[in-house]
Design a protein around this motif. Structure first.
Motif, PDB file in Angstrom:
ATOM      1  N   ALA A   1     -12.872  12.554  -8.322  1.00  0.00           N
ATOM      2  CA  ALA A   1     -11.966  11.707  -7.536  1.00  0.00           C
ATOM      3  C   ALA A   1     -12.064  12.043  -6.056  1.00  0.00           C
ATOM      4  O   ALA A   1     -12.025  11.164  -5.190  1.00  0.00           O
ATOM      5  CB  ALA A   1     -10.536  11.893  -8.029  1.00  0.00           C
ATOM      6  N   MET A   2     -12.206  13.323  -5.739  1.00  0.00           N
ATOM      7  CA  MET A   2     -12.257  13.715  -4.327  1.00  0.00           C
ATOM      8  C   MET A   2     -13.605  13.372  -3.705  1.00  0.00           C
ATOM      9  O   MET A   2     -13.690  13.020  -2.531  1.00  0.00           O
ATOM     10  CB  MET A   2     -11.921  15.203  -4.169  1.00  0.00           C
ATOM     11  CG  MET A   2     -10.464  15.490  -4.575  1.00  0.00           C
ATOM     12  SD  MET A   2      -9.907  17.181  -4.298  1.00  0.00           S
ATOM     13  CE  MET A   2      -9.505  17.146  -2.556  1.00  0.00           C
ATOM     14  N   ASN A   3     -14.666  13.454  -4.510  1.00  0.00           N
ATOM     15  CA  ASN A   3     -15.969  13.030  -4.016  1.00  0.00           C
ATOM     16  C   ASN A   3     -15.958  11.552  -3.670  1.00  0.00           C
ATOM     17  O   ASN A   3     -16.450  11.136  -2.621  1.00  0.00           O
ATOM     18  CB  ASN A   3     -17.039  13.269  -5.092  1.00  0.00           C
ATOM     19  CG  ASN A   3     -17.591  14.679  -5.035  1.00  0.00           C
ATOM     20  OD1 ASN A   3     -17.694  15.255  -3.943  1.00  0.00           O
ATOM     21  ND2 ASN A   3     -17.929  15.235  -6.180  1.00  0.00           N
ATOM     22  N   ARG A   4     -15.361  10.782  -4.564  1.00  0.00           N
ATOM     23  CA  ARG A   4     -15.408   9.329  -4.404  1.00  0.00           C
ATOM     24  C   ARG A   4     -14.562   8.858  -3.234  1.00  0.00           C
ATOM     25  O   ARG A   4     -14.769   7.772  -2.717  1.00  0.00           O
ATOM     26  CB  ARG A   4     -14.959   8.665  -5.703  1.00  0.00           C
ATOM     27  CG  ARG A   4     -16.011   8.832  -6.783  1.00  0.00           C
ATOM     28  CD  ARG A   4     -15.441   8.587  -8.144  1.00  0.00           C
ATOM     29  NE  ARG A   4     -15.037   7.200  -8.318  1.00  0.00           N
ATOM     30  CZ  ARG A   4     -14.544   6.739  -9.457  1.00  0.00           C
ATOM     31  NH1 ARG A   4     -14.394   7.543 -10.481  1.00  0.00           N
ATOM     32  NH2 ARG A   4     -14.193   5.482  -9.554  1.00  0.00           N
ATOM     33  N   THR A   5     -13.582   9.654  -2.821  1.00  0.00           N
ATOM     34  CA  THR A   5     -12.726   9.226  -1.716  1.00  0.00           C
ATOM     35  C   THR A   5     -13.057   9.978  -0.427  1.00  0.00           C
ATOM     36  O   THR A   5     -12.330   9.885   0.553  1.00  0.00           O
ATOM     37  CB  THR A   5     -11.250   9.467  -2.061  1.00  0.00           C
ATOM     38  OG1 THR A   5     -11.130  10.817  -2.510  1.00  0.00           O
ATOM     39  CG2 THR A   5     -10.788   8.526  -3.151  1.00  0.00           C
ATOM     40  N   ASP A   6     -14.141  10.774  -0.488  1.00  0.00           N
ATOM     41  CA  ASP A   6     -14.556  11.536   0.690  1.00  0.00           C
ATOM     42  C   ASP A   6     -13.433  12.474   1.170  1.00  0.00           C
ATOM     43  O   ASP A   6     -13.077  12.495   2.346  1.00  0.00           O
ATOM     44  CB  ASP A   6     -14.981  10.569   1.812  1.00  0.00           C
ATOM     45  CG  ASP A   6     -15.604  11.295   2.998  1.00  0.00           C
ATOM     46  OD1 ASP A   6     -16.109  12.422   2.801  1.00  0.00           O
ATOM     47  OD2 ASP A   6     -15.561  10.734   4.111  1.00  0.00           O
TER      48      ASP A   6
ATOM     49  N   GLY B 153      -5.015   7.962   7.752  1.00  0.00           N
ATOM     50  CA  GLY B 153      -6.139   7.513   6.934  1.00  0.00           C
ATOM     51  C   GLY B 153      -6.558   8.569   5.917  1.00  0.00           C
ATOM     52  O   GLY B 153      -6.868   8.253   4.765  1.00  0.00           O
ATOM     53  N   GLU B 154      -6.534   9.833   6.344  1.00  0.00           N
ATOM     54  CA  GLU B 154      -6.889  10.915   5.418  1.00  0.00           C
ATOM     55  C   GLU B 154      -5.869  11.010   4.293  1.00  0.00           C
ATOM     56  O   GLU B 154      -6.224  11.198   3.126  1.00  0.00           O
ATOM     57  CB  GLU B 154      -6.959  12.254   6.182  1.00  0.00           C
ATOM     58  CG  GLU B 154      -8.169  12.352   7.106  1.00  0.00           C
ATOM     59  CD  GLU B 154      -8.102  13.548   8.067  1.00  0.00           C
ATOM     60  OE1 GLU B 154      -9.162  13.986   8.522  1.00  0.00           O
ATOM     61  OE2 GLU B 154      -6.987  14.033   8.360  1.00  0.00           O
ATOM     62  N   GLN B 155      -4.593  10.838   4.656  1.00  0.00           N
ATOM     63  CA  GLN B 155      -3.549  10.870   3.627  1.00  0.00           C
ATOM     64  C   GLN B 155      -3.766   9.759   2.604  1.00  0.00           C
ATOM     65  O   GLN B 155      -3.661   9.982   1.398  1.00  0.00           O
ATOM     66  CB  GLN B 155      -2.163  10.719   4.267  1.00  0.00           C
ATOM     67  CG  GLN B 155      -1.754  11.936   5.077  1.00  0.00           C
ATOM     68  CD  GLN B 155      -0.294  11.881   5.523  1.00  0.00           C
ATOM     69  OE1 GLN B 155       0.331  10.826   5.498  1.00  0.00           O
ATOM     70  NE2 GLN B 155       0.242  13.010   5.932  1.00  0.00           N
ATOM     71  N   THR B 156      -4.091   8.575   3.114  1.00  0.00           N
ATOM     72  CA  THR B 156      -4.342   7.448   2.208  1.00  0.00           C
ATOM     73  C   THR B 156      -5.458   7.784   1.232  1.00  0.00           C
ATOM     74  O   THR B 156      -5.357   7.514   0.032  1.00  0.00           O
ATOM     75  CB  THR B 156      -4.736   6.195   3.022  1.00  0.00           C
ATOM     76  OG1 THR B 156      -3.690   5.920   3.944  1.00  0.00           O
ATOM     77  CG2 THR B 156      -4.941   4.993   2.124  1.00  0.00           C
ATOM     78  N   ARG B 157      -6.519   8.405   1.738  1.00  0.00           N
ATOM     79  CA  ARG B 157      -7.654   8.721   0.862  1.00  0.00           C
ATOM     80  C   ARG B 157      -7.288   9.791  -0.164  1.00  0.00           C
ATOM     81  O   ARG B 157      -7.752   9.755  -1.306  1.00  0.00           O
ATOM     82  CB  ARG B 157      -8.847   9.153   1.702  1.00  0.00           C
ATOM     83  CG  ARG B 157      -9.630   7.959   2.242  1.00  0.00           C
ATOM     84  CD  ARG B 157     -10.233   8.227   3.595  1.00  0.00           C
ATOM     85  NE  ARG B 157     -11.069   9.419   3.599  1.00  0.00           N
ATOM     86  CZ  ARG B 157     -11.349  10.128   4.689  1.00  0.00           C
ATOM     87  NH1 ARG B 157     -10.873   9.746   5.853  1.00  0.00           N
ATOM     88  NH2 ARG B 157     -12.098  11.190   4.610  1.00  0.00           N
ATOM     89  N   VAL B 158      -6.443  10.755   0.251  1.00  0.00           N
ATOM     90  CA  VAL B 158      -6.028  11.798  -0.695  1.00  0.00           C
ATOM     91  C   VAL B 158      -5.168  11.182  -1.805  1.00  0.00           C
ATOM     92  O   VAL B 158      -5.335  11.490  -2.995  1.00  0.00           O
ATOM     93  CB  VAL B 158      -5.268  12.930   0.033  1.00  0.00           C
ATOM     94  CG1 VAL B 158      -4.639  13.888  -0.977  1.00  0.00           C
ATOM     95  CG2 VAL B 158      -6.210  13.682   0.962  1.00  0.00           C
ATOM     96  N   ILE B 159      -4.277  10.281  -1.418  1.00  0.00           N
ATOM     97  CA  ILE B 159      -3.436   9.609  -2.425  1.00  0.00           C
ATOM     98  C   ILE B 159      -4.326   8.791  -3.362  1.00  0.00           C
ATOM     99  O   ILE B 159      -4.133   8.757  -4.574  1.00  0.00           O
ATOM    100  CB  ILE B 159      -2.397   8.686  -1.735  1.00  0.00           C
ATOM    101  CG1 ILE B 159      -1.389   9.532  -0.945  1.00  0.00           C
ATOM    102  CG2 ILE B 159      -1.684   7.821  -2.754  1.00  0.00           C
ATOM    103  CD1 ILE B 159      -0.566  10.460  -1.779  1.00  0.00           C
TER     104      ILE B 159
END
Lengths: 262, 344
Positions: free
Chosen positions: A125-130, A145-151
């Motif tokens: 999941a973390m790979n796919r969201t960078d 933006g980083e928060q959005t990707r972590v969520i």
């Protein structure tokens, strides 16, 4: 076609005197990306929250994997649907990794659950969201933006067959928007059904298999992007003149704002 | 780097925890030992140790030293540890549940509410009556608070304001009970509102311990759910947490636990606010660690505060809540002045 994951049947939701969602039907199958479009106040987010089980419909039924969302306990629902909502908490004191790990919570008592299977899901999941490089950063200190990707990574880690996203690309730069939108397709390729509320018509035009266009709490049009993204219909629904041309490289509709009479 | 190593390396607090536990346990033992030795009659450390050894059947100790160390100070130290641990735990739990670093059982009014019940209970049944009354009134106040929280869940500062108003009002009612009751039966108003361990006996410690073991286990069990609630209440529900159930059960546990402490020691302020605040940077935000660390540190803090309360104006003993307020008050003000009171 395979058995549907999501069945929304004649769902109505009212607050006070206003009917926010009016007799909406929606069926979602595995492998599908469904975009919900419409102007502000069309009832998109309300519909998504009804599907998520956050709101209880006044009429109609909602089932996910044949589980009635009204009577399901939270853990049961958490195994079949994941949700990314708008405007979640930004002050979370945990590291990004800890946040993504929490996506595995519904599966802690699953048969065959193991630390390895959790780690695998989290890493992927973390790979796919960078977001791998953000793992040890405190969530609250990340950019929007980083928060959005972590969520988003947390939602992926939950590995539910129905994925509900409310404006997932808000706060993202163009490259990360495109990445997230492509991941929706990837989730669908892994047999999930993705339902996303989007504002960007052109994102929906290319990345969605099906578009549900809402206006005033009802579904105005539903179908493939070619069927729904028509200049006359969009101009009417949004109250803004629009032109639709063919995207020069992608071949899908390209919606442009225009001037003058519709 | 293997995945397993990578996962471990991403917790920035793991190394701090490694040295925190041994240090905290050592400090706790040191504080307890000092509290057993110091007081109106100073007893040397070797004599304290010989009393303790004699109690488990090794050697002998003087009757006088035994009466002071074992009969008077030991229940007081143990009660101090128990009250402090409970308040630290409840503070950390409430802060997690309400997603608000300013939450403290006494500031939110749970303590003052429990004190009304405890004072009424003391009229009928001494310390056990006070504990029972405190538990009932503590749980009732928790639910009154829950109604306030539901309506104000958006603004963390408003929850605290509501709690402070509730607490001030309930404190006044404690006064009505105390001044209306027989003074020879009910402890004075300063006991209830400022807190004191001066009434500690083996009996009060034993009764409190039985109650608190149960509530503590219940509250510690909520650790994982509290982690998820930090993501937001909707998010926790989306991840399978029955937030209504968790909130209800946790508030019952907090109300009951605070009620017990109020029954035996009155309202000791700021422990629940200060301790989790100090522990968070050391052990990290995960409640599995934070709750246990807050118990340990809360116990140390109250035992040391009680030692000061007995010593600063000796031979006069002052309420322990004065000491905890002197230390905790400024931290509360500082937290209030920070933007939004976010728990970063």
């Amino acid at each position: 076609m395979s058995e549907p994951i999501l069945v929304v049947n004649e769902v109505t939701f009212r607050v006070g005197g206003a009917t926010l969602v009016n007799r909406v039907d929606l069926v979602g199958h595995p492998g599908e990306v469904i975009a919900i479009l419409g102007p502000n106040g069309a009832g998109k987010t309300t519909l998504l929250r009804l599907v998520a089980g956050d709101l209880v419909p006044d009429a109609g039924t909602l089932t996910i994997n044949e589980i009635d969302t009204r009577s399901a306990v939270p853990l049961e629902l958490a195994k079949v649907r994941s949700v990314m909502r708008q405007g979640g908490a930004s002050d979370i004191p945990f590291t990004a990794l800890a946040v993504v790990e929490m996506g595995r919570h519904p599966h802690r008592s699953d048969e065959g659950a193991s630390p390895e299977s959790d780690r695998l899901a989290i890493r992927s999941a973390m790979n796919r969201t960078d977001t791998v490089h953000l793992a040890d950063r405190v969530f609250a200190t990340l950019s929007g933006g980083e928060q959005t990707r972590v969520i988003m990574a947390r939602v992926f880690a939950q590995a539910a067959p129905l994925v509900l996203l409310d404006e997932p690309t808000t706060a993202l730069d163009v490259a990360h928007q495109e990445r997230v939108l492509k991941e929706m397709g990837q989730l669908a390729a892994d047999r999930a059904c993705v339902v996303a509320v989007l504002h960007d018509l052109n994102a929906a035009a290319f990345h969605a298999d099906r578009i549900v266009l809402m206006d005033g709490g009802v579904v105005r049009s539903e179908g493939s992007p070619d069927e729904v993204l028509r200049a006359d219909l969009l101009s009417d629904v949004y109250g803004q003149a629009m032109t639709v041309v063919e995207h020069p490289t992608r071949g899908c509709p390209l919606v442009l704002v225009s001037d003058g009479v519709e | 780097m293997t995945d397993e190593l990578w996962f471990k390396s991403a917790d920035p607090h793991s190394s701090r925890r490694a040295w925190f536990w041994p240090i905290a346990i050592t400090v706790a033992l040191g504080a307890a030992l000092a509290s057993l030795a110091l007081g109106a009659v100073n007893i040397s450390t070797p004599d304290v140790i010989s009393v303790l050894l004699a109690r488990i059947g090794i050697g002998e100790a003087s009757t006088q030293a035994d009466a002071v160390v074992w009969g008077i100070r030991m229940p007081r130290v143990l009660l101090g540890l128990l009250v402090g641990a409970t308040l630290g735990l409840v503070g950390a739990v409430l802060q997690g549940l309400l997603r608000n670093d300013l939450a403290d059982p006494q500031l939110l009014g749970i303590g003052p509410g429990a004190a009304i019940g405890a004072a009424i209970g003391a009229v009928g049944g001494g310390v056990r009556g006070a504990i029972a009354g405190g538990v009932v009134a503590g749980v009732v106040t928790s639910f009154a608070l829950r109604r306030l929280v539901r309506r104000n869940s958006i603004d963390p500062t408003r929850i605290i304001l509501s709690g402070v108003a509730l607490g001030a009002m309930l404190s006044a009612y404690v006064g009505f009970v105390v001044f209306g009751a027989d003074r020879s039966v009910v402890p004075p108003i300063e006991f209830w509102l400022l807190g004191s361990l001066s009434g500690a006996t083996w009996r009060s410690f034993g009764t409190a311990a039985v109650f608190l073991v149960v509530t503590t286990i219940g509250l510690l069990a909520a650790a994982r759910n509290l982690d998820l609630i930090a993501l937001g209440e909707s998010e926790a529900r989306h991840l399978g947490v029955d937030t209504d159930y968790v909130t209800t059960v946790t508030l019952i546990g907090c109300g009951a636990a605070v009620g017990v402490t109020v029954g035996v020691a009155g309202v000791v302020a700021f422990v629940g606010l200060l301790i989790p605040f100090l522990m968070r940077p050391i052990v990290g935000p995960k409640h599995r660690h934070l709750l246990v660390a807050s118990m340990l540190a809360g116990g140390i803090f109250v035992v040391l505060a009680d030692l000061l309360a007995r010593s600063v104006l000796s031979p006069v003993e002052i309420p322990v809540g004065l000491i905890t307020a002197v230390v905790g008050g400024p931290v509360f003000l500082w937290l209030l002045s920070r933007k939004d009171g976010h728990n970063v």
